[in-house]
Design a protein around this motif. Structure first.
Motif, PDB file in Angstrom:
ATOM      1  N   GLY A  44       5.998  -0.035   0.685  1.00 57.59           N
ATOM      2  CA  GLY A  44       4.626  -0.342   1.080  1.00 57.59           C
ATOM      3  C   GLY A  44       4.372  -0.060   2.540  1.00 57.59           C
ATOM      4  O   GLY A  44       4.706   1.011   3.059  1.00 57.59           O
ATOM      5  N   LYS A  45       3.799  -1.010   3.248  1.00 60.48           N
ATOM      6  CA  LYS A  45       3.417  -0.814   4.656  1.00 60.48           C
ATOM      7  C   LYS A  45       4.662  -0.831   5.540  1.00 60.48           C
ATOM      8  O   LYS A  45       5.412  -1.806   5.584  1.00 60.48           O
ATOM      9  CB  LYS A  45       2.449  -1.910   5.085  1.00 60.48           C
ATOM     10  CG  LYS A  45       1.769  -1.646   6.417  1.00 60.48           C
ATOM     11  CD  LYS A  45       0.748  -2.730   6.732  1.00 60.48           C
ATOM     12  CE  LYS A  45      -0.427  -2.664   5.773  1.00 60.48           C
ATOM     13  NZ  LYS A  45      -1.478  -3.655   6.142  1.00 60.48           N
ATOM     14  N   TYR A  47       6.383  -0.282   9.375  1.00 64.27           N
ATOM     15  CA  TYR A  47       6.089  -0.313  10.807  1.00 64.27           C
ATOM     16  C   TYR A  47       7.069   0.536  11.622  1.00 64.27           C
ATOM     17  O   TYR A  47       6.752   0.975  12.724  1.00 64.27           O
ATOM     18  CB  TYR A  47       6.098  -1.755  11.313  1.00 64.27           C
ATOM     19  CG  TYR A  47       5.153  -2.642  10.543  1.00 64.27           C
ATOM     20  CD1 TYR A  47       3.792  -2.381  10.521  1.00 64.27           C
ATOM     21  CD2 TYR A  47       5.628  -3.723   9.799  1.00 64.27           C
ATOM     22  CE1 TYR A  47       2.911  -3.180   9.796  1.00 64.27           C
ATOM     23  CE2 TYR A  47       4.763  -4.536   9.075  1.00 64.27           C
ATOM     24  CZ  TYR A  47       3.408  -4.255   9.080  1.00 64.27           C
ATOM     25  OH  TYR A  47       2.552  -5.043   8.345  1.00 64.27           O
ATOM     26  N   LYS A 101       3.166  -2.574  17.657  1.00 64.06           N
ATOM     27  CA  LYS A 101       2.371  -2.723  16.438  1.00 64.06           C
ATOM     28  C   LYS A 101       1.557  -4.008  16.463  1.00 64.06           C
ATOM     29  O   LYS A 101       1.123  -4.483  15.413  1.00 64.06           O
ATOM     30  CB  LYS A 101       3.305  -2.747  15.213  1.00 64.06           C
ATOM     31  CG  LYS A 101       4.091  -1.463  14.986  1.00 64.06           C
ATOM     32  CD  LYS A 101       3.180  -0.325  14.560  1.00 64.06           C
ATOM     33  CE  LYS A 101       3.955   0.957  14.306  1.00 64.06           C
ATOM     34  NZ  LYS A 101       3.072   2.059  13.873  1.00 64.06           N
ATOM     35  N   GLU A 104      -1.502  -4.336  14.422  1.00 64.84           N
ATOM     36  CA  GLU A 104      -1.336  -4.417  12.958  1.00 64.84           C
ATOM     37  C   GLU A 104      -0.595  -5.671  12.528  1.00 64.84           C
ATOM     38  O   GLU A 104      -0.751  -6.128  11.395  1.00 64.84           O
ATOM     39  CB  GLU A 104      -0.537  -3.202  12.457  1.00 64.84           C
ATOM     40  CG  GLU A 104      -1.133  -1.850  12.784  1.00 64.84           C
ATOM     41  CD  GLU A 104      -0.193  -0.743  12.365  1.00 64.84           C
ATOM     42  OE1 GLU A 104       0.292  -0.780  11.218  1.00 64.84           O
ATOM     43  OE2 GLU A 104       0.087   0.148  13.185  1.00 64.84           O
ATOM     44  N   SER A 195       0.925   6.957   7.866  1.00 70.72           N
ATOM     45  CA  SER A 195       1.092   7.305   6.450  1.00 70.72           C
ATOM     46  C   SER A 195       2.108   8.428   6.242  1.00 70.72           C
ATOM     47  O   SER A 195       2.743   8.505   5.183  1.00 70.72           O
ATOM     48  CB  SER A 195      -0.250   7.712   5.848  1.00 70.72           C
ATOM     49  OG  SER A 195      -0.779   8.845   6.515  1.00 70.72           O
ATOM     50  N   GLN A 226       6.085  -4.722   5.892  1.00 71.13           N
ATOM     51  CA  GLN A 226       5.324  -5.926   5.569  1.00 71.13           C
ATOM     52  C   GLN A 226       6.132  -6.792   4.607  1.00 71.13           C
ATOM     53  O   GLN A 226       6.868  -6.286   3.754  1.00 71.13           O
ATOM     54  CB  GLN A 226       3.991  -5.537   4.926  1.00 71.13           C
ATOM     55  CG  GLN A 226       3.079  -6.729   4.645  1.00 71.13           C
ATOM     56  CD  GLN A 226       1.817  -6.313   3.913  1.00 71.13           C
ATOM     57  OE1 GLN A 226       1.873  -5.668   2.870  1.00 71.13           O
ATOM     58  NE2 GLN A 226       0.667  -6.678   4.464  1.00 71.13           N
ATOM     59  N   ARG A 231       3.088  -8.052  -0.998  1.00 73.87           N
ATOM     60  CA  ARG A 231       2.824  -6.930  -1.911  1.00 73.87           C
ATOM     61  C   ARG A 231       3.003  -7.354  -3.366  1.00 73.87           C
ATOM     62  O   ARG A 231       2.215  -6.979  -4.240  1.00 73.87           O
ATOM     63  CB  ARG A 231       3.765  -5.778  -1.560  1.00 73.87           C
ATOM     64  CG  ARG A 231       3.423  -4.459  -2.220  1.00 73.87           C
ATOM     65  CD  ARG A 231       3.972  -3.317  -1.377  1.00 73.87           C
ATOM     66  NE  ARG A 231       3.732  -2.031  -2.020  1.00 73.87           N
ATOM     67  CZ  ARG A 231       4.634  -1.379  -2.726  1.00 73.87           C
ATOM     68  NH1 ARG A 231       5.833  -1.894  -2.904  1.00 73.87           N
ATOM     69  NH2 ARG A 231       4.363  -0.217  -3.272  1.00 73.87           N
TER      70      ARG A 231
END
Length: 314
Positions: A44-45, A47, A101, A104, A195, A226, A231
């Motif tokens: 997923g996300k 960093y 980051k 975010e 991405s 994350q 998620r």
């Protein structure tokens, strides 16, 4: 200067609970087993990643890095700190990701204040400020493995030691940066959006590993991502959520064990076993000792027959 920094392990559970103790929210680390973009994407996300490797002895700074290019201007525009103290590089690497980051990620009050305080400093002063941060150092040291034999705060590496080093890779301002406190500036590896990070970082890591002999396998890679429970909840995946909760419980248990040394316990256990054998009589005790010696000799002979060196006692 503050007290020393102890060695910490490159372990997802250690790093996850270390940043939580520093006040970071909804972030965890995951160990990567293969260098495949898809393995990163499934998390997923993302960093950034933390890479651990054996540092080549005798290596010196150069005006040009072996891969990528120095971005001296970025050293003052992003969070980049020179490494000024031994054993702090693990925490420094994870901070190199997270403090870049903070738009975010909720990095918490202490780290936000630290970043704001050091924002106008050059890398060397940032490194000194990090080294002298009691808050960060005490959290870092709370995750060091307990040892009754070596005072890690006093010991320094020698030329004969294997020295390992942590560095960070992350996308900042759509550029892939390598953040290594032993280098004079951040190293740019070209354009990279968040991405595209999984696809861009893998070739960089592969080139890094290719510098070593094919027999060298002592590398470790952790992804900063994350919190995987978020998620799982978003996807409604109850099984994945339970798996993540179980993983957290295991990490808590392992981290608790790291804070204790068991030499005293083992010593008392051996005393109890020996006392029990003595109470059974001298012959039983002597047989127990001889059986133990026999097993030791057999292990040594087996190792020698396989061509493995042994320092066992005959």
């Amino acid at each position: 200067m503050s007290g020393g920094w102890n060695t910490i392990e490159s372990d997802a559970g250690v790093f996850t609970y270390l940043i939580e103790k520093l006040g970071v929210k909804d972030v965890q680390f995951e160990e990567l087993i293969t260098l495949e973009p898809d393995e990163l994407k499934r998390l997923g996300k993302i960093y950034g990643v933390i890479f651990l490797f054996k540092y080549p002895t005798g290596e010196t700074r150069s005006d040009t890095p072996k891969d990528g290019s120095f971005d001296h201007e970025a050293a003052s525009n992003i969070f980049f700190a020179a490494q000024t103290i031994q054993n702090a590089c693990g925490t420094q690497a994870l901070l190199s990701v997270l403090l870049n980051k903070d738009g975010e990620v909720d990095i918490g009050k202490d780290l936000k204040e630290f970043k704001e305080f050091t924002g106008s400093f050059p890398p060397e002063f940032r490194g000194e400020t990090l080294s002298n941060s009691d808050v960060i150092r005490e959290v870092h040291n709370s995750f060091a493995r307990s040892s009754p034999f070596i005072d890690e705060t006093q010991r320094t590496a020698t030329e004969d030691d294997d020295v390992y080093h942590f560095i960070a890779y992350t996308s900042i301002n759509d550029t892939l940066y390598e953040l290594d406190g032993l280098q004079p500036a951040p190293i740019s590896h070209g354009p990279c959006t968040p991405s595209s990070f999984p696809d861009k970082i893998i070739p960089v890591l592969q080139r890094r590993i290719a510098r070593y002999p094919a027999t060298e396998i002592r590398f470790n890679l952790l992804a900063c991502v994350q919190d995987q429970r978020i998620r799982a909840r978003e996807l409604g995946d109850a099984e994945a959520l339970e798996e993540q909760e179980d993983k957290r419980s295991a990490w808590l248990w392992e981290n608790a064990l790291r804070r204790h040394n068991f030499v005293g316990f083992v010593g008392e256990l051996m005393k109890g076993v020996t006392k029990a054998k003595l109470l059974q009589g001298e012959k039983v005790y002597e047989k127990w000792v001889e059986d133990a010696k026999g097993k030791t000799r057999k292990r040594i002979e087996d190792r020698r027959s396989k061509g493995i060196a042994s320092d066992g006692v005959d």
